[in-house]
Design a protein around this motif. Structure first.
Motif, mmCIF file in Angstrom:
data_model
loop_
_atom_site.group_PDB
_atom_site.id
_atom_site.type_symbol
_atom_site.label_atom_id
_atom_site.label_comp_id
_atom_site.label_asym_id
_atom_site.label_seq_id
_atom_site.Cartn_x
_atom_site.Cartn_y
_atom_site.Cartn_z
ATOM 1 N N GLN A 106 0.362 -1.075 0.160
ATOM 2 C CA GLN A 106 -0.310 -0.098 -0.389
ATOM 3 C C GLN A 106 0.539 1.120 -0.306
ATOM 4 N N LYS A 107 0.601 1.662 -1.421
ATOM 5 C CA LYS A 107 1.612 2.910 -1.243
ATOM 6 C C LYS A 107 1.667 3.839 -0.231
ATOM 7 N N ASP A 108 0.853 4.050 0.437
ATOM 8 C CA ASP A 108 1.301 5.582 1.367
ATOM 9 C C ASP A 108 0.618 5.078 2.951
ATOM 10 N N ALA A 109 0.769 3.495 2.740
ATOM 11 C CA ALA A 109 1.346 3.040 4.725
ATOM 12 C C ALA A 109 2.175 3.493 5.048
ATOM 13 N N SER A 110 1.737 4.065 6.080
ATOM 14 C CA SER A 110 3.214 4.568 6.614
ATOM 15 C C SER A 110 4.553 3.469 7.455
ATOM 16 N N PHE A 111 5.894 4.079 7.897
ATOM 17 C CA PHE A 111 6.076 3.133 8.297
ATOM 18 C C PHE A 111 5.453 2.690 9.169
ATOM 19 N N GLN A 174 16.685 10.126 11.138
ATOM 20 C CA GLN A 174 15.905 10.408 9.927
ATOM 21 C C GLN A 174 14.670 10.096 10.443
ATOM 22 N N ARG A 175 14.009 8.831 10.953
ATOM 23 C CA ARG A 175 12.984 8.798 11.742
ATOM 24 C C ARG A 175 12.270 10.238 11.917
ATOM 25 N N ALA A 176 13.236 10.971 12.554
ATOM 26 C CA ALA A 176 12.369 12.384 12.652
ATOM 27 C C ALA A 176 11.985 12.845 11.483
ATOM 28 N N PHE A 177 12.812 12.755 10.123
ATOM 29 C CA PHE A 177 12.924 13.743 8.832
ATOM 30 C C PHE A 177 11.416 13.025 8.394
ATOM 31 N N TYR A 178 11.472 11.406 8.367
ATOM 32 C CA TYR A 178 10.301 11.020 8.000
ATOM 33 C C TYR A 178 9.243 11.172 8.453
ATOM 34 N N MET A 179 8.673 11.634 9.646
ATOM 35 C CA MET A 179 7.741 11.599 10.454
ATOM 36 C C MET A 179 7.540 13.554 9.623
ATOM 37 N N LEU A 180 8.149 14.352 9.475
ATOM 38 C CA LEU A 180 8.080 15.648 9.526
ATOM 39 C C LEU A 180 7.577 15.852 7.375
ATOM 40 N N SER A 181 7.816 14.366 6.801
ATOM 41 C CA SER A 181 7.974 15.110 5.610
ATOM 42 C C SER A 181 6.665 14.090 5.420
ATOM 43 N N ARG A 182 5.898 13.300 6.125
ATOM 44 C CA ARG A 182 4.319 12.869 6.316
ATOM 45 C C ARG A 182 3.705 14.199 6.920
ATOM 46 N N ARG A 183 3.996 15.232 7.427
ATOM 47 C CA ARG A 183 3.497 16.554 7.816
ATOM 48 C C ARG A 183 3.691 17.574 7.062
ATOM 49 N N GLY A 184 4.055 17.441 5.759
ATOM 50 C CA GLY A 184 4.113 18.282 4.675
ATOM 51 C C GLY A 184 5.164 19.096 4.165
ATOM 52 N N PHE A 185 6.730 19.106 5.266
ATOM 53 C CA PHE A 185 7.267 19.696 5.047
ATOM 54 C C PHE A 185 8.322 18.898 4.288
ATOM 55 N N ASP A 186 8.822 19.687 3.253
ATOM 56 C CA ASP A 186 10.287 19.318 2.144
ATOM 57 C C ASP A 186 11.566 19.319 2.346
ATOM 58 N N ILE A 187 11.809 17.797 2.590
ATOM 59 C CA ILE A 187 13.021 17.917 3.413
ATOM 60 C C ILE A 187 14.344 17.447 2.969
ATOM 61 N N SER A 188 14.121 17.877 1.629
ATOM 62 C CA SER A 188 15.200 17.782 0.947
ATOM 63 C C SER A 188 16.400 18.895 0.839
ATOM 64 N N GLU A 189 17.398 18.562 0.994
ATOM 65 C CA GLU A 189 18.469 19.101 1.103
ATOM 66 C C GLU A 189 18.406 21.763 0.616
ATOM 67 N N GLU A 190 17.734 21.033 -0.617
ATOM 68 C CA GLU A 190 18.010 22.888 -1.200
ATOM 69 C C GLU A 190 16.881 23.587 -0.533
ATOM 70 N N HIS A 191 16.051 22.858 0.146
ATOM 71 C CA HIS A 191 15.021 23.723 0.661
ATOM 72 C C HIS A 191 14.604 23.763 1.714
#
Length: 272
Positions: A106-111, A174-191
């Motif tokens: 399921q593509k949108d199932a969280s880790f 990595q866990r923190a950035f993963y959670m933040l990405s699922r909350r709408g944050f762009d975690i790419s280095e340039e942004h």
């Protein structure tokens, strides 16, 4: 790469009309129905059972499973067409409760959902590892070579996803950035810096610390490493508090600071 069947079910045909108005409360199904369910096995790893952290332990509230969400759509078994709830507050069904074949990823199932965990930063890493090993034992491709075809391909996909999920969740940064990405944050280095500007004082401290590392004698490195480890532990603790209390903007800044401190830690280890 996703199998043809999986791609079909993850796209337009992944959601099917409800076949029942009653929510199927079975959490996981094993290949052999006589064996304990995966949910029961994962729940057995809870050392301190709590609905705040675990979807699978016996103490988890049944209220979240008594939801008529099949009417809104469901994940459909590729083999028999049986609908499974897409409710994100229940563990992911790796096996069909009807035919016991593997379900498509399921593509949108969280880790977190894959391991039967609530989306919380704070977690028991030993329990996470045991859950990971048990899930891999059930879905590992070696168990599906005789099946071949889509079942083998889906097993390979599940195994790969579980690997990624495990190594992401076990690392605090990595866990923190993963959670933040699922909350709408762009975690790419340039942004990163564009979303939440870092404290200039912190950046100055980072620069000064790096200059100190370059000039420090070898005998001073161990003491500096100990200080950085303590700093990281404090930031991880604070980061967890911010994430688990939905203070996402502050958590994002703290996560970026943690990344800087982890880099400093790696630089110190290169001097050891």
């Amino acid at each position: 790469m996703l199998s043809t069947v999986t791609r079909q079910f993850l796209s337009s045909s992944v959601f099917a009309p409800a076949l029942s108005n009653t929510f199927n409360t079975r959490l996981f199904s094993n290949v052999a129905s006589a064996n304990p369910s995966l949910a029961q096995e994962l729940g057995s790893e809870c050392k301190t059972p709590s609905s705040d952290t675990c979807m699978t332990c016996p103490q988890f509230s049944e209220e979240s499973y008594e939801i008529d969400d099949l009417s809104a759509g469901s994940i459909v078994c590729c083999s028999c067409g049986c609908p499974h709830s897409s409710n994100k507050r229940k563990p992911f069904d790796f096996f069909c409760v009807n035919c016991h074949n593997l379900m498509p990823p399921q593509k949108d199932a969280s880790f977190f959902q894959l391991f039967g965990l609530v989306d919380k930063f704070k977690m028991d890493l030993k329990s996470l590892e045991k859950r990971y090993r048990k899930l891999q034992m059930h879905v590992h491709p070696d168990k599906f070579h005789s099946n071949g075809g889509d079942q083998l391909e889906m097993a390979e996909e599940h195994s790969s996803i579980l690997n990624t999920a495990y190594w992401t969740l076990r690392d605090p940064e990595q866990r923190a950035f993963y959670m933040l990405s699922r909350r709408g944050f762009d975690i790419s280095e340039e942004h990163m810096s564009k979303q939440v500007p870092l404290d200039p004082m912190f950046l100055m401290e980072v620069m000064e610390t790096r200059e100190t590392i370059e000039e420090a004698p070898a005998e001073a490195i161990a003491g500096m490493l100990s200080d950085v480890d303590k700093d990281i532990a404090t930031r991880v603790e604070r980061l967890g508090e911010l994430l688990d209390n939905d203070q996402d903007k502050e958590a994002f800044e703290m996560a970026v600071q943690l990344r800087y401190m982890n880099q400093i830690r790696r630089e110190l280890y290169e001097r050891v």
